[in-house]
Design a protein around this motif. Structure first.
Motif, PDB file in Angstrom:
ATOM      1  N   HIS A 103       0.826  -1.205   0.000  1.00  0.00           N
ATOM      2  CA  HIS A 103       0.000   0.000   0.000  1.00  0.00           C
ATOM      3  C   HIS A 103       0.866   1.263   0.000  1.00  0.00           C
ATOM      4  CE1 HIS A 103      -3.173  -2.826   0.298  1.00  0.00           C
ATOM      5  NE2 HIS A 103      -2.663  -3.339   1.397  1.00  0.00           N
ATOM      6  N   ALA A 104       2.019   1.190   0.671  1.00  0.00           N
ATOM      7  CA  ALA A 104       2.951   2.323   0.634  1.00  0.00           C
ATOM      8  C   ALA A 104       3.484   2.507  -0.787  1.00  0.00           C
ATOM      9  CB  ALA A 104       4.106   2.091   1.605  1.00  0.00           C
ATOM     10  N   LEU A 105       3.779   1.389  -1.427  1.00  0.00           N
ATOM     11  CA  LEU A 105       4.334   1.428  -2.780  1.00  0.00           C
ATOM     12  C   LEU A 105       3.303   1.968  -3.776  1.00  0.00           C
ATOM     13  CD1 LEU A 105       7.195   0.311  -3.618  1.00  0.00           C
ATOM     14  CD2 LEU A 105       5.954  -1.496  -4.783  1.00  0.00           C
ATOM     15  N   GLU A 106       2.047   1.514  -3.619  1.00  0.00           N
ATOM     16  CA  GLU A 106       0.987   1.929  -4.546  1.00  0.00           C
ATOM     17  C   GLU A 106       0.685   3.416  -4.433  1.00  0.00           C
ATOM     18  OE1 GLU A 106      -2.379  -0.711  -3.984  1.00  0.00           O
ATOM     19  OE2 GLU A 106      -1.144  -2.466  -4.409  1.00  0.00           O
ATOM     20  N   HIS A 107       1.023   4.014  -3.279  1.00  0.00           N
ATOM     21  CA  HIS A 107       0.766   5.442  -3.089  1.00  0.00           C
ATOM     22  C   HIS A 107       1.939   6.315  -3.546  1.00  0.00           C
ATOM     23  CE1 HIS A 107      -2.456   4.090  -0.295  1.00  0.00           C
ATOM     24  NE2 HIS A 107      -3.043   5.153  -0.801  1.00  0.00           N
ATOM     25  N   THR A 108       3.073   5.685  -3.835  1.00  0.00           N
ATOM     26  CA  THR A 108       4.265   6.508  -4.100  1.00  0.00           C
ATOM     27  C   THR A 108       4.990   6.118  -5.387  1.00  0.00           C
ATOM     28  OG1 THR A 108       5.475   5.022  -2.613  1.00  0.00           O
ATOM     29  CG2 THR A 108       4.732   7.124  -1.691  1.00  0.00           C
ATOM     30  N   LEU A 109       5.601   4.946  -5.411  1.00  0.00           N
ATOM     31  CA  LEU A 109       6.517   4.607  -6.502  1.00  0.00           C
ATOM     32  C   LEU A 109       5.825   4.108  -7.756  1.00  0.00           C
ATOM     33  CD1 LEU A 109       9.409   2.852  -4.533  1.00  0.00           C
ATOM     34  CD2 LEU A 109       9.093   5.273  -5.043  1.00  0.00           C
ATOM     35  N   VAL A 110       4.676   3.451  -7.605  1.00  0.00           N
ATOM     36  CA  VAL A 110       3.979   2.952  -8.796  1.00  0.00           C
ATOM     37  C   VAL A 110       2.571   3.527  -8.875  1.00  0.00           C
ATOM     38  CG1 VAL A 110       5.301   0.835  -9.169  1.00  0.00           C
ATOM     39  CG2 VAL A 110       3.413   0.800  -7.554  1.00  0.00           C
ATOM     40  N   LYS A 241      11.329  10.091  -3.552  1.00  0.00           N
ATOM     41  CA  LYS A 241      10.880  10.300  -4.929  1.00  0.00           C
ATOM     42  C   LYS A 241      11.012  11.780  -5.323  1.00  0.00           C
ATOM     43  CE  LYS A 241       8.439   8.953  -8.628  1.00  0.00           C
ATOM     44  NZ  LYS A 241       8.984   8.064  -9.637  1.00  0.00           N
ATOM     45  N   GLU A 242      10.665  12.663  -4.390  1.00  0.00           N
ATOM     46  CA  GLU A 242      10.764  14.102  -4.656  1.00  0.00           C
ATOM     47  C   GLU A 242      12.214  14.511  -4.908  1.00  0.00           C
ATOM     48  OE1 GLU A 242      10.003  18.260  -2.243  1.00  0.00           O
ATOM     49  OE2 GLU A 242       8.685  16.570  -1.782  1.00  0.00           O
ATOM     50  N   SER A 245      13.395  13.081  -8.255  1.00  0.00           N
ATOM     51  CA  SER A 245      12.805  13.842  -9.371  1.00  0.00           C
ATOM     52  C   SER A 245      13.524  15.167  -9.590  1.00  0.00           C
ATOM     53  CB  SER A 245      11.316  14.112  -9.105  1.00  0.00           C
ATOM     54  OG  SER A 245      10.616  12.903  -8.984  1.00  0.00           O
ATOM     55  N   ALA A 246      14.123  15.700  -8.505  1.00  0.00           N
ATOM     56  CA  ALA A 246      14.862  16.969  -8.601  1.00  0.00           C
ATOM     57  C   ALA A 246      16.309  16.755  -9.031  1.00  0.00           C
ATOM     58  CB  ALA A 246      14.806  17.686  -7.263  1.00  0.00           C
ATOM     59  N   GLY A 247      16.673  15.509  -9.344  1.00  0.00           N
ATOM     60  CA  GLY A 247      18.020  15.226  -9.846  1.00  0.00           C
ATOM     61  C   GLY A 247      18.981  14.670  -8.823  1.00  0.00           C
ATOM     62  N   GLU A 248      18.537  14.512  -7.578  1.00  0.00           N
ATOM     63  CA  GLU A 248      19.389  13.947  -6.529  1.00  0.00           C
ATOM     64  C   GLU A 248      19.543  12.445  -6.769  1.00  0.00           C
ATOM     65  OE1 GLU A 248      21.546  14.382  -3.002  1.00  0.00           O
ATOM     66  OE2 GLU A 248      20.128  15.966  -3.530  1.00  0.00           O
ATOM     67  N   VAL A 249      20.781  11.958  -6.718  1.00  0.00           N
ATOM     68  CA  VAL A 249      21.018  10.520  -6.879  1.00  0.00           C
ATOM     69  C   VAL A 249      21.104   9.899  -5.484  1.00  0.00           C
ATOM     70  CG1 VAL A 249      22.518   8.722  -7.789  1.00  0.00           C
ATOM     71  CG2 VAL A 249      22.203  10.843  -9.075  1.00  0.00           C
ATOM     72  N   LEU A 250      20.115   9.086  -5.156  1.00  0.00           N
ATOM     73  CA  LEU A 250      20.061   8.452  -3.841  1.00  0.00           C
ATOM     74  C   LEU A 250      20.613   7.033  -3.919  1.00  0.00           C
ATOM     75  CD1 LEU A 250      16.385   9.390  -2.909  1.00  0.00           C
ATOM     76  CD2 LEU A 250      18.433  10.442  -1.991  1.00  0.00           C
ATOM     77  N   PHE A 251      21.128   6.557  -2.808  1.00  0.00           N
ATOM     78  CA  PHE A 251      21.513   5.149  -2.752  1.00  0.00           C
ATOM     79  C   PHE A 251      20.263   4.299  -2.935  1.00  0.00           C
ATOM     80  CE2 PHE A 251      21.441   1.203  -0.393  1.00  0.00           C
ATOM     81  CZ  PHE A 251      22.582   0.562  -0.848  1.00  0.00           C
ATOM     82  N   ALA A 252      20.335   3.306  -3.812  1.00  0.00           N
ATOM     83  CA  ALA A 252      19.215   2.371  -3.986  1.00  0.00           C
ATOM     84  C   ALA A 252      19.691   1.208  -4.836  1.00  0.00           C
ATOM     85  CB  ALA A 252      18.030   3.058  -4.670  1.00  0.00           C
TER      86      ALA A 252
END
Length: 407
Positions: A103-110, A241-242, A245-252
């Motif tokens: 449910h967290a994923l469905e609200h944010t990443l997908v 995600k924000e 989207s602004a160009g920050e490269v996060l560890f993942a």
């Protein structure tokens, strides 16, 4: 190679894998991924035993299907070997499209893509791999099969999915209110005009099933600390995600990175194969590993949110029947902004409202019909002598207010 294996399940004992095709589907990477996705998301932060997985649940639901079909056969209903395999595969794969913390994923990443649609896409891909041998199972899963009771066993008010998760979740959480007489209910299954019904003798077991479902929602699935943890996870993924989207490269991990850096909607998810490929590699470990690293990120908000989750310093949650007043929300927002030195736009990560809903029985979607001794069919809400059973057919909506404990 002998593929008729047995699995020792803590809830039901020994479960037999019934065919080579089912064995091969369980062995497929799509299905093996479910070993690394917890059935109850963040619930282990309240009930430490709740670390069972969607793999456990799918195998358990498959076992209940074998029991149900055996009962129906013994009552004189013809079920072909092909139908049995189709129903077994449909229930086995019903949750294959779940992501980590769905449910967290469905609200944010997908963005709003339901796990049911992803399950369907994965089943179509598997059908290609297995040369069309899943076609009948897909028809059952979609509810298109002409014998409706097969579809009702997969998805209905008394389906084997619900029966397993109530039984299994109560077992692993230790919440005894969720214990149901699954074996008694299955023994009372029958079929009239190709629809699933319950014999009159099973009415009290069905009453207990519906009440158990309602209680499990309030005590486990919608427990306010579980809500706090899940909302915190949503906010962490929103912030990540924000920033991405602004160009920050996060560890993942590569799979998580794909969903952080791309704006994936229902429309484009199903257009190419790459989104599904990355989704099929995503599990709880991707999310947890990132959150541990993000705790040290230079972005103060992401770091703060991750520290809160890792130390179990969750939001304070107030649940009420009425909306919280605008004045109270404004007061909390001002206090939080001062305490955490936040810009106005960022306060929403720490003070916000939402709603939750609980409906134990939805007669409008598919009734639970009781087969009376005179062969009449009566809806459970009418057949029951419990005065509160009809109230379970109403949606209970509550308002939640979340804010940090720092103020």
């Amino acid at each position: 190679m002998n593929k008729k294996k047995i699995i020792n399940d803590p809830v039901y004992g020994f479960i037999t894998i019934p065919s080579a095709l089912v064995y091969d589907l369980i062995s497929h990477p799509y299905f093996q991924r479910l070993r690394y996705i917890k059935q109850l998301g963040m619930t282990h932060l309240v009930y430490p035993g709740a670390i069972h997985t969607r793999f456990h649940h799918a195998i358990g639901a498959m076992h209940l299907m074998s029991l149900a079909l055996e009962v129906l056969r013994n009552k004189g209903h013809y079920i072909s070997p092909e139908e049995e395999e189709a129903a077994t595969i449909a229930i086995l794969l019903h949750d294959i499209g779940h992501g980590p913390f769905s449910h967290a994923l469905e609200h944010t990443l997908v963005n709003g893509i339901s796990h049911e649609d992803i399950s369907m896409l994965m089943m179509d891909k598997l059908n290609e791999e297995f040369n069309g041998r899943l076609t009948a199972a897909i028809n059952v899963f979609k509810g298109n099969y002409h014998r409706g009771f097969f579809c009702q066993l997969i998805s209905g008010q008394l389906d084997l999915d619900r029966m397993d998760y109530l039984n299994r979740d109560s077992f692993f959480t230790g919440v005894s209110e969720g214990v149901i007489s699954f074996d008694r209910i299955i023994k009372m299954f029958n079929v009239v005009d190709d629809n699933l019904v319950i014999e009159e003798k099973g009415i009290y077991s069905i009453e207990k099933f519906l009440i158990a479902r309602r209680l499990m929602y309030w005590q486990v699935y919608l427990h306010k600390t579980v809500i706090a943890a899940e909302q915190l996870l949503v906010k962490i993924l929103e912030r990540a995600k924000e920033l991405a989207s602004a160009g920050e490269v996060l560890f993942a991990t590569p799979a998580l990175q794909h969903f952080l850096q791309n704006d994936i909607t229902e429309h484009n998810f199903f257009e190419g194969e790459n989104h599904l490929l990355q989704f099929s590699k995503l599990d709880d470990q991707d999310i947890y590993a990132a959150i541990k690293v993000w705790e040290s990120h230079s972005d103060a908000i992401l770091s703060k949110l991750c520290k809160m989750l890792n130390s179990r310093n969750l939001y304070k949650v107030e649940i009420s029947n009425t909306e919280p007043s605008a004045a109270r929300i404004e007061h909390l927002a001002v206090q939080t902004a001062l305490a955490l030195n936040l810009e106005e736009d960022d306060v929403a990560y720490f003070v916000f409202t939402d709603t939750i809903r609980n409906r134990a029985y939805n007669a409008g979607i598919s009734n639970i019909n009781i087969l009376m001794k005179n062969n009449d069919l009566v809806d459970i809400a009418k057949a029951s002598d419990l005065s509160n059973l009809e109230s379970l057919d109403k949606t209970v909506k509550k308002h939640i207010l979340c804010y940090t404990r720092d103020i």
